[in-house]
Scaffold this active site. Structure first.
Site, PDB file in Angstrom:
ATOM      1  N   ASP A 160      -6.253  -3.605  -1.592  1.00 46.75           N
ATOM      2  CA  ASP A 160      -4.993  -3.342  -2.441  1.00 46.75           C
ATOM      3  C   ASP A 160      -4.649  -1.647  -2.294  1.00 46.75           C
ATOM      4  O   ASP A 160      -5.349  -1.175  -1.428  1.00 46.75           O
ATOM      5  CB  ASP A 160      -5.094  -3.812  -3.934  1.00 46.75           C
ATOM      6  CG  ASP A 160      -3.439  -4.211  -4.293  1.00 46.75           C
ATOM      7  OD1 ASP A 160      -2.593  -2.966  -4.374  1.00 46.75           O
ATOM      8  OD2 ASP A 160      -3.390  -5.111  -4.886  1.00 46.75           O
ATOM      9  N   HIS A 172      -2.982  -0.849   0.482  1.00 45.07           N
ATOM     10  CA  HIS A 172      -1.458  -0.905   0.423  1.00 45.07           C
ATOM     11  C   HIS A 172      -0.946   0.427   0.317  1.00 45.07           C
ATOM     12  O   HIS A 172       0.125   0.822   0.639  1.00 45.07           O
ATOM     13  CB  HIS A 172      -1.119  -1.590  -0.865  1.00 45.07           C
ATOM     14  CG  HIS A 172      -1.469  -3.114  -0.767  1.00 45.07           C
ATOM     15  ND1 HIS A 172      -1.362  -3.937  -1.862  1.00 45.07           N
ATOM     16  CD2 HIS A 172      -2.018  -3.763   0.226  1.00 45.07           C
ATOM     17  CE1 HIS A 172      -1.419  -5.222  -1.355  1.00 45.07           C
ATOM     18  NE2 HIS A 172      -2.082  -5.073  -0.252  1.00 45.07           N
TER      19      HIS A 172
END
Length: 549
Positions: free
Chosen positions: A297, A331
């Site tokens: 993430d 991300h």
């Protein structure tokens, strides 16, 4: 704060009148960076083997490790040494004045026996929530550290779900064979039936007077812990260690002061849901340097609470230095948001490399968050193979852009309106991205006062500015595949483009849309490379753009 209806295009002046009293006095700059106090420890050293710990990979060493830490702290502090070996343990609780030191070759492996992790009051996205106890935790401590060259492994695969599309066929077969249960459509693996029920039922983990901690026993398996949580601690040092395989976030310092994270590695599988590298939340005076992140993430993420609860906490993440870090998968390389309701300010990001992240510099929020993010400075940022945008601002995180496809001008400026302003990005190189620069504010609150200078951005698309104000691009080279347009502007005003380079034989340099697009100035830019300099649509007019030689 009273609600104030804003006429589009006038949001900035209203904002200034609403928030002038809250403006911080500028203190820090590149020549006057924040100073982060370091912890100090006695040289006294105790080894966990003195308390009966065994490095056989099967003995549960929870009691031995925690007793060593507690007794060391009670005697005035020092070093608790974990020698080389495979040490199985349950949750470890840090104490003041103790440096937990993992010698090279030491792996602290946290048990997959979830009964060892009791339910505790924690946080989720800045709000009070039921969580399983973190493998490493500490609260209200001073002078605390985890150092060395060893590994902390959270055994995260036993905690998290995974989608079939995220694994290859052999990995998926192994996952299904390991136990757990499948979603009814067979496309998602869950670690247990309890996890599946909570996930499919979208059961909330948030605490409330009507739902105390004791009421979460029926979904305990769903409440994944962050690997390291340090709450309200002062003089914290994380150095040299590898933190990996976390069930949720990897490193989560919350409301800490004088925090140093140096030369650590955070590592999570690409499929790790919420597998952030480090989330610095409502912390003051911090340094992140020399770190390597490869996670599932956001990599280095700045937070300060969510919505009303975050605003009531009122603790911005501030006075931070982020330098000399390398991010692989993630991300975002450096991220602010989306839970930034307490604000963020005076952050200095330099000499960082992002290799293959989804986005590079990522800023995100949404209506209702509130909070002011300002005085953010980034320089010497080097990116390669960015999946999406090299520089990304979006105030529509996880929500639909507009109502029925049209610009939604009904919202008002109030305490729930997020504000992103006063930032400078310079000397940024990106070789490969979908979009070089993407900025999307709100009709009632533009992204404002952003300077981007001395950049080379090689991407499929160039620049897109929506609901932006007082944005300056200075000495920016755009090497784009798509040349119609290279720069798209929608309902944005007071923009400056100075010394812009773009591909030869460009079809269209500027596409200007929207009746609120105005005061756009282009200087020191050779326009003969564009077949068409500018087009104006959806209410935009030619006089909104001025070209100066």
């Amino acid at each position: 704060m009273n609600q104030v209806h804003i006429i589009p295009g006038l949001a900035l002046s209203v904002l200034i009148s609403l928030s002038a009293a809250a403006q911080p006095t500028p203190v820090y700059s590149w020549t006057n960076l924040p100073v982060i106090a370091q912890p100090t420890f006695r040289k006294d050293t105790v080894t966990i083997t003195s308390f009966g710990a065994k490095a056989d990979g099967t003995t549960l060493n929870t009691s031995a490790i925690n007793t060593a830490i507690l007794q060391c702290s009670q005697k005035g502090g020092g070093v608790v040494l974990i020698p080389g070996g495979l040490w199985l343990t349950g949750p470890v609780e840090l104490k003041s004045n103790v440096n937990l030191h993992l010698r090279k070759g030491a792996t602290l492996l946290f048990t997959e026996d979830k009964s060892q992790y009791v339910l505790v009051e924690g946080t989720y996205e800045g709000k009070k929530a039921a969580r399983n106890q973190s493998p490493i935790s500490g609260m209200n401590l001073e002078n605390v550290a985890i150092t060395g060259q060893g590994i902390l492994d959270g055994n995260g695969d036993v905690w998290r779900a995974v989608h079939k599309r995220q694994l290859n066929s052999d990995q998926w077969k192994a996952k299904v064979a390991s136990g757990g249960v499948l979603k009814d459509d067979g496309q998602t693996w869950y670690p247990s039936e309890q996890f599946k029920k909570a996930s499919v039922g979208n059961m909330s983990m948030l605490l409330s007077p009507e739902k105390p901690l004791t009421s979460f026993a029926n979904m305990k398996d769903f409440l994944r812990p962050n690997l390291v949580v340090l709450n309200n601690c002062k003089k914290v040092l994380l150095e040299g260690v590898t933190f990996q395989n976390s069930a949720a976030w990897c490193l989560h310092p919350l409301m800490c002061q004088d925090l140093t994270i140096r030369n650590v590695t955070t590592k999570n599988p690409e499929y790790a849901h919420n597998g952030d590298g480090m989330d610095i939340e409502s912390c003051k005076n911090f340094l992140i340097e020399g770190c390597t992140l490869d996670v599932g993430d956001d990599a280095i993420c700045i937070k300060s609470g969510k919505d009303e609860e975050g605003r009531k906490r009122g603790m911005p993440t501030e006075n931070g230095i982020i330098r000399n870090n390398t991010v692989y998968n993630g991300h975002g390389g450096f991220v602010i948001g989306s839970e930034m309701s307490g604000g963020a300010r005076y952050l200095f990001v330099s000499n960082c490399t992002f290799l293959g992240t989804d986005k590079g510099l990522r800023f995100k929020s949404v209506r209702g968050r509130g909070g002011v993010v300002e005085h953010i400075y980034a320089k010497d940022i080097f990116m390669k193979d960015i999946v999406g945008e090299a520089i990304f601002f979006d105030m529509y995180y996880f929500v639909k852009f507009a109502t029925d496809g049209e610009r939604d001008e009904r919202p008002v400026v109030n305490e729930g309106t997020p504000v992103f302003r006063n930032m400078t990005f310079e000397n940024i190189i990106c070789r490969g991205a979908q979009t070089g620069i993407f900025v999307r504010g709100l009709p009632e609150m533009a992204i404002q006062h952003i300077v981007m200078k001395n950049m080379v951005l090689q991407a499929s698309k160039g620049v897109e500015l929506i609901d932006a104000s007082k944005i300056k691009l200075d000495h920016v080279q755009l090497i784009t595949k798509e040349t119609k347009p290279v720069i798209a502007i929608q309902n944005s005003h007071d923009l400056t483009f100075n010394s812009i380079q773009y591909p030869a034989n460009t079809e269209l340099l500027f596409a200007v849309d929207g009746q609120y697009s105005q005061a756009i100035q282009v200087t020191n830019t050779e326009l003969s490379n564009a077949h068409t300099k500018a087009e104006f649509n959806k209410g935009a007019v030619e006089k909104s753009l001025t070209i100066l030689k």
